[in-house]
Design a protein around this motif. Structure first.
Motif, PDB file in Angstrom:
ATOM      1  N   ASN A 197       0.630  -1.210   0.215  1.00 44.32           N
ATOM      2  CA  ASN A 197      -0.042   0.115   0.174  1.00 44.32           C
ATOM      3  C   ASN A 197       0.783   1.297  -0.171  1.00 44.32           C
ATOM      4  O   ASN A 197       0.449   2.296  -0.640  1.00 44.32           O
ATOM      5  N   THR A 198       1.880   1.180   0.776  1.00 44.46           N
ATOM      6  CA  THR A 198       2.827   2.343   0.730  1.00 44.46           C
ATOM      7  C   THR A 198       3.351   3.062  -0.654  1.00 44.46           C
ATOM      8  O   THR A 198       3.636   3.969  -0.823  1.00 44.46           O
ATOM      9  N   GLU A 199       3.383   1.734  -1.229  1.00 43.56           N
ATOM     10  CA  GLU A 199       4.032   2.179  -2.839  1.00 43.56           C
ATOM     11  C   GLU A 199       2.833   2.243  -3.915  1.00 43.56           C
ATOM     12  O   GLU A 199       2.776   3.183  -4.718  1.00 43.56           O
ATOM     13  N   TYR A 200       1.836   1.467  -3.739  1.00 41.85           N
ATOM     14  CA  TYR A 200       0.666   1.379  -4.734  1.00 41.85           C
ATOM     15  C   TYR A 200      -0.250   2.567  -4.631  1.00 41.85           C
ATOM     16  O   TYR A 200      -0.478   3.246  -5.649  1.00 41.85           O
ATOM     17  N   GLN A 219      -6.504  22.864 -12.520  1.00 40.48           N
ATOM     18  CA  GLN A 219      -7.435  22.192 -11.683  1.00 40.48           C
ATOM     19  C   GLN A 219      -6.290  20.949 -11.169  1.00 40.48           C
ATOM     20  O   GLN A 219      -6.329  20.677  -9.931  1.00 40.48           O
ATOM     21  N   LEU A 220      -5.301  20.734 -12.032  1.00 39.91           N
ATOM     22  CA  LEU A 220      -4.157  19.684 -11.791  1.00 39.91           C
ATOM     23  C   LEU A 220      -3.179  20.308 -10.603  1.00 39.91           C
ATOM     24  O   LEU A 220      -3.129  19.589  -9.601  1.00 39.91           O
ATOM     25  N   LEU A 221      -3.026  21.393 -10.580  1.00 39.61           N
ATOM     26  CA  LEU A 221      -2.112  22.066  -9.522  1.00 39.61           C
ATOM     27  C   LEU A 221      -2.880  21.855  -8.140  1.00 39.61           C
ATOM     28  O   LEU A 221      -2.200  21.934  -7.182  1.00 39.61           O
ATOM     29  N   PHE A 222      -4.191  22.281  -8.099  1.00 41.28           N
ATOM     30  CA  PHE A 222      -4.808  21.947  -6.729  1.00 41.28           C
ATOM     31  C   PHE A 222      -4.599  20.461  -6.417  1.00 41.28           C
ATOM     32  O   PHE A 222      -4.435  20.123  -5.231  1.00 41.28           O
ATOM     33  N   SER A 223      -4.913  19.581  -7.414  1.00 38.47           N
ATOM     34  CA  SER A 223      -4.755  18.209  -7.140  1.00 38.47           C
ATOM     35  C   SER A 223      -3.271  18.052  -6.707  1.00 38.47           C
ATOM     36  O   SER A 223      -3.061  16.807  -5.682  1.00 38.47           O
ATOM     37  N   MET A 224      -2.558  18.519  -6.865  1.00 38.44           N
ATOM     38  CA  MET A 224      -0.916  18.279  -6.619  1.00 38.44           C
ATOM     39  C   MET A 224      -0.638  18.508  -5.504  1.00 38.44           C
ATOM     40  O   MET A 224       0.176  17.861  -4.676  1.00 38.44           O
ATOM     41  N   ILE A 225      -1.394  19.273  -4.453  1.00 40.50           N
ATOM     42  CA  ILE A 225      -1.305  19.608  -3.236  1.00 40.50           C
ATOM     43  C   ILE A 225      -1.672  18.512  -2.572  1.00 40.50           C
ATOM     44  O   ILE A 225      -0.914  17.931  -1.494  1.00 40.50           O
ATOM     45  N   VAL A 226      -3.028  17.927  -2.742  1.00 37.60           N
ATOM     46  CA  VAL A 226      -3.157  16.658  -2.178  1.00 37.60           C
ATOM     47  C   VAL A 226      -2.276  15.493  -2.390  1.00 37.60           C
ATOM     48  O   VAL A 226      -1.958  14.454  -1.609  1.00 37.60           O
ATOM     49  N   LEU A 227      -1.762  15.375  -3.773  1.00 39.61           N
ATOM     50  CA  LEU A 227      -0.833  14.372  -4.003  1.00 39.61           C
ATOM     51  C   LEU A 227       0.458  14.526  -3.176  1.00 39.61           C
ATOM     52  O   LEU A 227       0.943  13.533  -2.457  1.00 39.61           O
ATOM     53  N   LEU A 228       0.795  15.710  -3.006  1.00 33.38           N
ATOM     54  CA  LEU A 228       1.945  16.040  -1.929  1.00 33.38           C
ATOM     55  C   LEU A 228       1.630  15.388  -0.482  1.00 33.38           C
ATOM     56  O   LEU A 228       2.488  14.953  -0.098  1.00 33.38           O
ATOM     57  N   ALA A 229       0.482  15.681  -0.069  1.00 30.06           N
ATOM     58  CA  ALA A 229       0.261  15.105   1.330  1.00 30.06           C
ATOM     59  C   ALA A 229       0.166  13.674   1.555  1.00 30.06           C
ATOM     60  O   ALA A 229       0.467  13.006   2.184  1.00 30.06           O
ATOM     61  N   GLY A 251       2.146  11.073   3.486  1.00 30.66           N
ATOM     62  CA  GLY A 251       1.674  10.358   4.301  1.00 30.66           C
ATOM     63  C   GLY A 251       1.969   8.764   4.103  1.00 30.66           C
ATOM     64  O   GLY A 251       1.966   8.158   5.354  1.00 30.66           O
ATOM     65  N   PHE A 252       2.629   8.396   2.823  1.00 32.93           N
ATOM     66  CA  PHE A 252       3.054   7.263   2.890  1.00 32.93           C
ATOM     67  C   PHE A 252       4.566   7.012   2.700  1.00 32.93           C
ATOM     68  O   PHE A 252       5.168   5.971   1.922  1.00 32.93           O
ATOM     69  N   GLY A 253       5.355   7.854   3.270  1.00 34.12           N
ATOM     70  CA  GLY A 253       6.823   7.807   3.537  1.00 34.12           C
ATOM     71  C   GLY A 253       7.490   8.033   2.255  1.00 34.12           C
ATOM     72  O   GLY A 253       8.536   7.825   2.209  1.00 34.12           O
ATOM     73  N   GLN A 254       6.766   9.075   1.311  1.00 40.00           N
ATOM     74  CA  GLN A 254       7.898   9.586   0.341  1.00 40.00           C
ATOM     75  C   GLN A 254       7.946  11.056   0.632  1.00 40.00           C
ATOM     76  O   GLN A 254       7.282  11.672   0.574  1.00 40.00           O
TER      77      GLN A 254
END
Length: 312
Positions: free
Chosen positions: A105-108, A161-171, A175-178
């Protein structure tokens, strides 16, 4: 000169004009007249687009804000929609179908969310592009401006719209150790190449959709096929070679499609895990080639029909 008509009135003939005997083309050339809506030379067209860059950006922002103006959560749906899609795909492909290819899960989960967010960027650029002319005929017919402004605006809307999503992707990555590394900076040129590619796609689809509105109904089926063939939801090599038994040359051919290339670059830049071996030079070459061919080719393809948009 004057003449007397049969009722006794005097008719005055106008003096001869220096334009007498000139053809319409000669008259236009003499007085500097041009055909309304005629296609300008390519370099002049680029100059006109650049002069309207503020309109393109403002139009994209207005469309972005209007997209969810009737929803109670408003702009939150910009991020919530692809995130909910990723959640559904996680349960279907990650749990039920076992398509994670050995990743935990931490990678997938970072792998999946990265894929869904970047795929949505291209998918929506195509879908909004195909309707950009046919869905704005009132604007096209009322005002004179470079028609490429519309599909380019919609592609920029999807980037915002993607740039807003990238903030969530960063979190999610954190959260998964990256954790952040200098390689993360490569996300900027990767997104720039994908933006050029998406703009070319939007321009191509805008021209096709302007004459065939039904194309907008067909594209979801085409895009779904592309999604499954680009490794958005699962490792492409694992599914093709180990699950489907495809030969290696076929796997490499499918992996060279532009969406798969952009996803591979971004995942290898952001995710440090055993199944991500690092950035390959061939992926950069392919990404640059796809961006150049589709971006420039799409622009020229759209420009060639400039004078036909909004007519008929």
């Amino acid at each position: 000169m004057s003449e007397t008509t049969h009722d006794g009135a005097v008719a005055v003939n106008p003096p001869p004009s220096p334009d007498d005997g000139l053809s319409p083309a000669e008259l236009a050339a003499k007085y500097g007249l041009t055909v309304s809506g005629a296609r300008p030379p390519l370099t002049e067209y680029v100059r006109q687009l650049w002069s309207r860059r503020h309109f393109i950006l403002a139009f994209s922002r207005a469309k972005l804000h209007a997209q969810y103006s009737q929803a109670r959560l408003g702009q939150v749906w910009q991020v919530l929609t692809p995130l909910l899609n990723a959640t559904v795909y996680f349960f279907i492909f990650g749990i039920l179908l076992g398509g994670r290819g050995g990743m935990d899960n931490t990678e997938y989960i970072p792998f999946l969310v990265t894929g869904v967010f970047l795929w949505t960027f291209s998918q929506q650029s195509v879908m909004t592009g195909v309707r950009s002319i046919s869905g704005n005929l009132g604007l096209v017919r009322a005002l004179h401006f470079p028609r490429a402004s519309l599909p380019l605006s919609f592609a920029l809307q999807q980037l915002q719209q993607l740039l807003f999503s990238m903030i969530v992707l960063l979190a999610i990555l954190l959260g998964f150790g990256q954790y952040p590394s200098p390689v993360w900076a490569l996300a900027v040129p990767i997104l720039a190449l994908q933006l050029v590619f998406n703009c070319g796609l939007a321009l191509i689809m805008a021209r096709l959709g302007s004459k065939t509105p039904d194309l907008a109904q067909l594209m979801p089926f085409v895009l779904r096929t592309v999604m499954y063939g680009s490794g958005v939801l699962f490792p492409l090599e694992y599914m093709m070679e180990q699950k489907a038994g495809a030969p290696e040359w076929l796997t490499e051919l499918v992996a060279a499609n532009p969406i798969a290339v952009f996803l591979d670059l971004m995942r290898n830049a952001l995710i440090d895990a055993p199944h991500h071996t690092g950035l390959e030079q061939v992926d950069w070459l392919l990404a640059g080639a796809w961006a150049l061919v589709v971006g420039v080719g799409g622009f020229v393809f759209f420009w060639k029909a400039e004078e036909r948009y909004g007519r008929g």
